[in-house]
Design a protein around this motif. Structure first.
Motif, PDB file in Angstrom:
ATOM      1  N   GLN A  11     -10.186  54.539  12.335  1.00 16.31           N
ATOM      2  CA  GLN A  11      -9.433  53.287  12.272  1.00 16.31           C
ATOM      3  C   GLN A  11      -9.539  52.507  13.575  1.00 16.31           C
ATOM      4  OE1 GLN A  11      -5.430  53.563  10.407  1.00 16.31           O
ATOM      5  NE2 GLN A  11      -6.056  55.619   9.790  1.00 16.31           N
ATOM      6  N   LEU A  12      -9.449  53.205  14.702  1.00 16.72           N
ATOM      7  CA  LEU A  12      -9.601  52.524  15.991  1.00 16.72           C
ATOM      8  C   LEU A  12     -10.976  51.889  16.117  1.00 16.72           C
ATOM      9  CD1 LEU A  12      -7.890  55.010  18.483  1.00 16.72           C
ATOM     10  CD2 LEU A  12      -7.131  52.694  17.907  1.00 16.72           C
ATOM     11  N   GLN A  13     -12.022  52.646  15.738  1.00 18.76           N
ATOM     12  CA  GLN A  13     -13.372  52.103  15.787  1.00 18.76           C
ATOM     13  C   GLN A  13     -13.498  50.897  14.868  1.00 18.76           C
ATOM     14  OE1 GLN A  13     -16.184  51.620  16.929  1.00 18.76           O
ATOM     15  NE2 GLN A  13     -17.505  51.117  15.189  1.00 18.76           N
ATOM     16  N   GLY A  14     -12.910  50.958  13.675  1.00 21.67           N
ATOM     17  CA  GLY A  14     -12.969  49.829  12.747  1.00 21.67           C
ATOM     18  C   GLY A  14     -12.272  48.598  13.295  1.00 21.67           C
ATOM     19  N   ILE A  15     -11.105  48.800  13.902  1.00 22.75           N
ATOM     20  CA  ILE A  15     -10.376  47.675  14.514  1.00 22.75           C
ATOM     21  C   ILE A  15     -11.204  47.051  15.632  1.00 22.75           C
ATOM     22  CG2 ILE A  15      -8.370  47.090  15.933  1.00 22.75           C
ATOM     23  CD1 ILE A  15      -6.831  49.248  14.315  1.00 22.75           C
ATOM     24  N   ALA A  16     -11.814  47.916  16.457  1.00 26.03           N
ATOM     25  CA  ALA A  16     -12.608  47.405  17.575  1.00 26.03           C
ATOM     26  C   ALA A  16     -13.834  46.651  17.083  1.00 26.03           C
ATOM     27  CB  ALA A  16     -13.034  48.572  18.474  1.00 26.03           C
ATOM     28  N   THR A  18     -14.407  45.207  14.154  1.00 25.31           N
ATOM     29  CA  THR A  18     -14.025  43.955  13.488  1.00 25.31           C
ATOM     30  C   THR A  18     -13.519  42.939  14.503  1.00 25.31           C
ATOM     31  OG1 THR A  18     -13.471  45.176  11.474  1.00 25.31           O
ATOM     32  CG2 THR A  18     -12.557  42.953  11.692  1.00 25.31           C
ATOM     33  N   GLY A  19     -12.743  43.399  15.483  1.00 28.10           N
ATOM     34  CA  GLY A  19     -12.253  42.492  16.524  1.00 28.10           C
ATOM     35  C   GLY A  19     -13.378  41.870  17.327  1.00 28.10           C
ATOM     36  N   LEU A  20     -14.399  42.670  17.650  1.00 31.34           N
ATOM     37  CA  LEU A  20     -15.546  42.134  18.389  1.00 31.34           C
ATOM     38  C   LEU A  20     -16.316  41.116  17.550  1.00 31.34           C
ATOM     39  CD1 LEU A  20     -16.771  45.445  20.074  1.00 31.34           C
ATOM     40  CD2 LEU A  20     -15.898  43.419  21.254  1.00 31.34           C
ATOM     41  N   HIS A  21     -16.309  41.303  16.237  1.00 33.99           N
ATOM     42  CA  HIS A  21     -17.012  40.363  15.368  1.00 33.99           C
ATOM     43  C   HIS A  21     -16.291  39.011  15.313  1.00 33.99           C
ATOM     44  CE1 HIS A  21     -19.371  38.837  12.040  1.00 33.99           C
ATOM     45  NE2 HIS A  21     -18.273  38.688  11.309  1.00 33.99           N
ATOM     46  N   TYR A  22     -14.948  39.055  15.272  1.00 38.47           N
ATOM     47  CA  TYR A  22     -14.168  37.823  15.114  1.00 38.47           C
ATOM     48  C   TYR A  22     -13.610  37.298  16.434  1.00 38.47           C
ATOM     49  CZ  TYR A  22     -14.257  38.690  10.078  1.00 38.47           C
ATOM     50  OH  TYR A  22     -14.652  38.882   8.776  1.00 38.47           O
ATOM     51  N   LYS A  23     -14.042  37.825  17.542  1.00 38.88           N
ATOM     52  CA  LYS A  23     -13.491  37.443  18.850  1.00 38.88           C
ATOM     53  C   LYS A  23     -13.602  35.939  19.065  1.00 38.88           C
ATOM     54  CE  LYS A  23     -17.840  38.361  21.325  1.00 38.88           C
ATOM     55  NZ  LYS A  23     -18.643  38.621  20.115  1.00 38.88           N
ATOM     56  N   ASN A  24     -12.587  35.367  19.715  1.00 41.14           N
ATOM     57  CA  ASN A  24     -12.619  33.935  20.025  1.00 41.14           C
ATOM     58  C   ASN A  24     -12.209  33.657  21.475  1.00 41.14           C
ATOM     59  OD1 ASN A  24      -9.849  34.329  19.969  1.00 41.14           O
ATOM     60  ND2 ASN A  24      -9.591  33.403  17.949  1.00 41.14           N
ATOM     61  N   HIS A  25     -12.196  34.718  22.305  1.00 42.89           N
ATOM     62  CA  HIS A  25     -11.831  34.553  23.710  1.00 42.89           C
ATOM     63  C   HIS A  25     -12.505  35.678  24.495  1.00 42.89           C
ATOM     64  CE1 HIS A  25      -9.408  34.367  27.381  1.00 42.89           C
ATOM     65  NE2 HIS A  25      -9.029  33.167  26.986  1.00 42.89           N
ATOM     66  N   PRO A  26     -12.956  35.406  25.721  1.00 37.69           N
ATOM     67  CA  PRO A  26     -13.595  36.465  26.516  1.00 37.69           C
ATOM     68  C   PRO A  26     -12.740  37.714  26.677  1.00 37.69           C
ATOM     69  CG  PRO A  26     -13.984  34.329  27.526  1.00 37.69           C
ATOM     70  CD  PRO A  26     -13.014  34.103  26.402  1.00 37.69           C
ATOM     71  N   PHE A  27     -11.400  37.517  26.771  1.00 40.59           N
ATOM     72  CA  PHE A  27     -10.526  38.673  26.909  1.00 40.59           C
ATOM     73  C   PHE A  27     -10.596  39.570  25.672  1.00 40.59           C
ATOM     74  CE2 PHE A  27      -7.690  36.172  30.026  1.00 40.59           C
ATOM     75  CZ  PHE A  27      -8.408  36.673  31.112  1.00 40.59           C
ATOM     76  N   ASP A  28     -10.850  38.968  24.483  1.00 44.97           N
ATOM     77  CA  ASP A  28     -10.958  39.774  23.266  1.00 44.97           C
ATOM     78  C   ASP A  28     -12.120  40.759  23.370  1.00 44.97           C
ATOM     79  OD1 ASP A  28      -8.829  38.460  22.137  1.00 44.97           O
ATOM     80  OD2 ASP A  28     -10.067  37.065  20.969  1.00 44.97           O
ATOM     81  N   THR A  29     -13.237  40.264  23.911  1.00 47.26           N
ATOM     82  CA  THR A  29     -14.404  41.138  24.067  1.00 47.26           C
ATOM     83  C   THR A  29     -14.065  42.332  24.941  1.00 47.26           C
ATOM     84  OG1 THR A  29     -15.894  39.238  23.851  1.00 47.26           O
ATOM     85  CG2 THR A  29     -16.804  41.260  24.823  1.00 47.26           C
ATOM     86  N   GLU A  30     -13.364  42.082  26.037  1.00 46.86           N
ATOM     87  CA  GLU A  30     -13.009  43.161  26.951  1.00 46.86           C
ATOM     88  C   GLU A  30     -12.040  44.144  26.299  1.00 46.86           C
ATOM     89  OE1 GLU A  30     -10.874  43.788  31.338  1.00 46.86           O
ATOM     90  OE2 GLU A  30     -11.282  41.768  30.572  1.00 46.86           O
ATOM     91  N   ARG A  31     -11.021  43.622  25.629  1.00 47.89           N
ATOM     92  CA  ARG A  31      -9.975  44.491  25.075  1.00 47.89           C
ATOM     93  C   ARG A  31     -10.491  45.319  23.902  1.00 47.89           C
ATOM     94  NH1 ARG A  31      -5.839  39.456  25.599  1.00 47.89           N
ATOM     95  NH2 ARG A  31      -5.204  39.830  27.754  1.00 47.89           N
ATOM     96  N   TYR A  32     -11.227  44.676  23.001  1.00 43.87           N
ATOM     97  CA  TYR A  32     -11.750  45.439  21.868  1.00 43.87           C
ATOM     98  C   TYR A  32     -12.825  46.417  22.327  1.00 43.87           C
ATOM     99  CZ  TYR A  32      -9.175  42.564  18.544  1.00 43.87           C
ATOM    100  OH  TYR A  32      -8.177  41.953  17.827  1.00 43.87           O
ATOM    101  N   LEU A  57     -24.027  54.430  19.677  1.00 48.07           N
ATOM    102  CA  LEU A  57     -24.210  54.475  18.234  1.00 48.07           C
ATOM    103  C   LEU A  57     -23.309  53.462  17.539  1.00 48.07           C
ATOM    104  CD1 LEU A  57     -25.469  55.905  15.734  1.00 48.07           C
ATOM    105  CD2 LEU A  57     -23.534  57.492  15.833  1.00 48.07           C
ATOM    106  N   TRP A  58     -22.053  53.416  17.939  1.00 44.09           N
ATOM    107  CA  TRP A  58     -21.115  52.488  17.321  1.00 44.09           C
ATOM    108  C   TRP A  58     -21.473  51.040  17.621  1.00 44.09           C
ATOM    109  CZ3 TRP A  58     -15.920  55.381  18.645  1.00 44.09           C
ATOM    110  CH2 TRP A  58     -15.722  56.393  17.706  1.00 44.09           C
ATOM    111  N   GLN A  59     -21.954  50.774  18.805  1.00 40.94           N
ATOM    112  CA  GLN A  59     -22.253  49.390  19.177  1.00 40.94           C
ATOM    113  C   GLN A  59     -23.429  48.818  18.387  1.00 40.94           C
ATOM    114  OE1 GLN A  59     -22.655  49.812  23.444  1.00 40.94           O
ATOM    115  NE2 GLN A  59     -20.502  49.296  23.819  1.00 40.94           N
ATOM    116  N   ALA A  65     -16.079  45.698  10.026  1.00 41.28           N
ATOM    117  CA  ALA A  65     -16.190  47.131   9.726  1.00 41.28           C
ATOM    118  C   ALA A  65     -15.770  47.385   8.278  1.00 41.28           C
ATOM    119  CB  ALA A  65     -15.311  47.935  10.681  1.00 41.28           C
ATOM    120  N   THR A  66     -16.616  48.088   7.539  1.00 42.97           N
ATOM    121  CA  THR A  66     -16.346  48.345   6.129  1.00 42.97           C
ATOM    122  C   THR A  66     -16.954  49.693   5.753  1.00 42.97           C
ATOM    123  OG1 THR A  66     -16.504  47.379   3.902  1.00 42.97           O
ATOM    124  CG2 THR A  66     -18.446  47.202   5.306  1.00 42.97           C
ATOM    125  N   PRO A  67     -16.426  50.370   4.731  1.00 41.29           N
ATOM    126  CA  PRO A  67     -16.986  51.677   4.367  1.00 41.29           C
ATOM    127  C   PRO A  67     -18.448  51.579   3.941  1.00 41.29           C
ATOM    128  CG  PRO A  67     -14.824  51.376   3.369  1.00 41.29           C
ATOM    129  CD  PRO A  67     -15.214  50.054   3.952  1.00 41.29           C
TER     130      PRO A  67
END
Length: 207
Positions: A11-16, A18-32, A57-59, A65-67
């Motif tokens: 779940q953490l990997q999926g959140i990260a 998906t967050g990196l895909h929809y990021k709209n601020h440089p801080f999002d890239t860092e946090r995810y 591998l994840w990157q 993120a989807t099954p």
């Protein structure tokens, strides 16, 4: 690794991802990116692996993120079910594997049956759509969260032909099943499919 840990890490990997895909601020890239690195470190600690290797591998997985999706074929002959022996572990499973890009689900399962068993087959019905991570299926933990599409298929030709992935091809009755490759096929699923022989109008199984 216990199942709850793996589920939390997925779940953490999926959140990260998906967050990196929809990021709209440089801080999002860092946090995810930090969340993804933490998830990689958690998994590495559980399986005694190298965190950078897992993170790399994840990157490579990008987008929402989807099954993942795999397909399996249920083929009966003389009241017995077709199973193939897996080269990787020596155990038995329904023929099938990951669906390829560009394949329809029915074509994917027909191709897998031919490649792994030597039989040509035609998909006739979707018997089940299973969440591999659901506890009722009895599968061991796996890194990837996946859905499994299981089709009833009818033999149209061919003959039993082992492959480099599947060194043996046989039909088995419900009371003489061989040791199963539990990551691919579970006993309760096999018995569920034998029920379709008795009750062919049963509804599609799911979850």
């Amino acid at each position: 690794m216990t199942s709850p840990w793996l589920g939390w890490i997925q779940q953490l990997q999926g959140i990260a991802q998906t967050g990196l895909h929809y990021k709209n601020h440089p801080f999002d890239t860092e946090r995810y990116g930090q969340i993804q690195a933490i998830a990689a470190a958690m998994l590495a600690a559980q399986i005694e692996a190298d965190p950078p290797a897992i993170l790399n591998l994840w990157q490579q997985e990008q987008g929402h993120a989807t099954p993942k999706v795999d397909v399996r074929g249920v083929v009966f002959r003389d009241q017995k079910i077709l199973l193939v022996q897996e080269q990787s572990d020596g155990l038995w499973a329904l023929p099938g594997g990951w669906a390829d890009i560009g394949d329809s689900p029915s074509h994917a399962v027909e191709r897998e049956i031919f490649e792994e068993s030597g039989f040509t087959a035609r998909a006739t019905r979707l018997l089940a759509c299973y969440d591999r991570a659901h506890p009722r299926h009895g599968h061991p933990p796996a890194l990837h969260h996946s859905y499994r599409l299981v089709f009833h298929c009818e033999i149209t030709g061919g003959q039993p032909t082992p492959s480099y992935e599947t060194p043996a091809v046989e039909f088995f009755g419900p009371n003489d099943l061989p040791p199963l490759s539990l990551g691919r096929t579970s006993p309760n699923q096999i018995h569920r499919f034998f029920d379709y022989l008795i009750h062919p109008d049963s509804s599609t199984d799911f979850d």
